[in-house]
Design a protein around this motif. Sequence first.
Motif, mmCIF file in Angstrom:
data_model
loop_
_atom_site.group_PDB
_atom_site.id
_atom_site.type_symbol
_atom_site.label_atom_id
_atom_site.label_comp_id
_atom_site.label_asym_id
_atom_site.label_seq_id
_atom_site.Cartn_x
_atom_site.Cartn_y
_atom_site.Cartn_z
ATOM 1 N N VAL A 1 0.871 -1.182 0.000
ATOM 2 C CA VAL A 1 0.000 0.000 0.000
ATOM 3 C C VAL A 1 0.900 1.223 0.000
ATOM 4 O O VAL A 1 1.829 1.316 0.811
ATOM 5 N N LYS B 1 -4.485 4.721 4.430
ATOM 6 C CA LYS B 1 -5.084 3.944 3.340
ATOM 7 C C LYS B 1 -5.119 2.453 3.724
ATOM 8 O O LYS B 1 -6.141 1.782 3.575
ATOM 9 N N ASN C 1 -7.697 1.869 6.392
ATOM 10 C CA ASN C 1 -9.042 2.006 5.822
ATOM 11 C C ASN C 1 -9.423 0.774 5.003
ATOM 12 O O ASN C 1 -10.602 0.442 4.880
ATOM 13 N N GLU C 2 -8.416 0.126 4.446
ATOM 14 C CA GLU C 2 -8.681 -1.092 3.665
ATOM 15 C C GLU C 2 -8.779 -2.319 4.560
ATOM 16 O O GLU C 2 -8.917 -3.431 4.053
ATOM 17 N N ARG D 1 -6.465 -3.367 7.039
ATOM 18 C CA ARG D 1 -5.275 -4.004 7.594
ATOM 19 C C ARG D 1 -5.115 -3.622 9.064
ATOM 20 O O ARG D 1 -5.255 -2.449 9.431
#
Length: 133
Positions: free
Chosen positions: A40, A63, A66-67, A69
């Motif tokens: 990422v 990011k 938010n995904e 992880r």
Amino acid sequence: MSTSPDELMAAAREAAEGAYAPYSKFHVGAALAFADGSVVSGANVENVSYGLSLCAETAAAAKAMNEGRRGGLVAVAVCGPETHAITPCGRCRQVLAELAMLDGSDPVVWCDGPDGVREFRLSQLLPEAFGGL
Ligand code: THU
């Protein structure tokens, strides 16, 4: 899956192309490698109210989280302009430490510069990280 410094730095360099840095003109890219092989990346996003600017490492960590992880961070690569040696700022060190502490990892941090890539552990860059109340 292992990630080489060259590969991860290439991802950071590509990410830097997405930087929004009209004030400093200092484009930074960061790439985070995870244990599942995913990467990422992020770049800095500045604001006319300078103090609101986001660093590349923070953008990438946000990011990734938010995904979904929550740990598994194995390596970080950071690059700035080729003329500059870079290391993550203090705030970004703590932001990365939040992700790392979720599974007790101590990611390697590769920092680019004109004399080559320097390698650190996050715990070296931020010893005695704040770990909560
Ligand atoms: N910056 C980063 O994105 N990461 C760092 O580790 C250091 C600094 C950004 C913040 C600002 O947009 C520009 O670089 C100049 O400080």
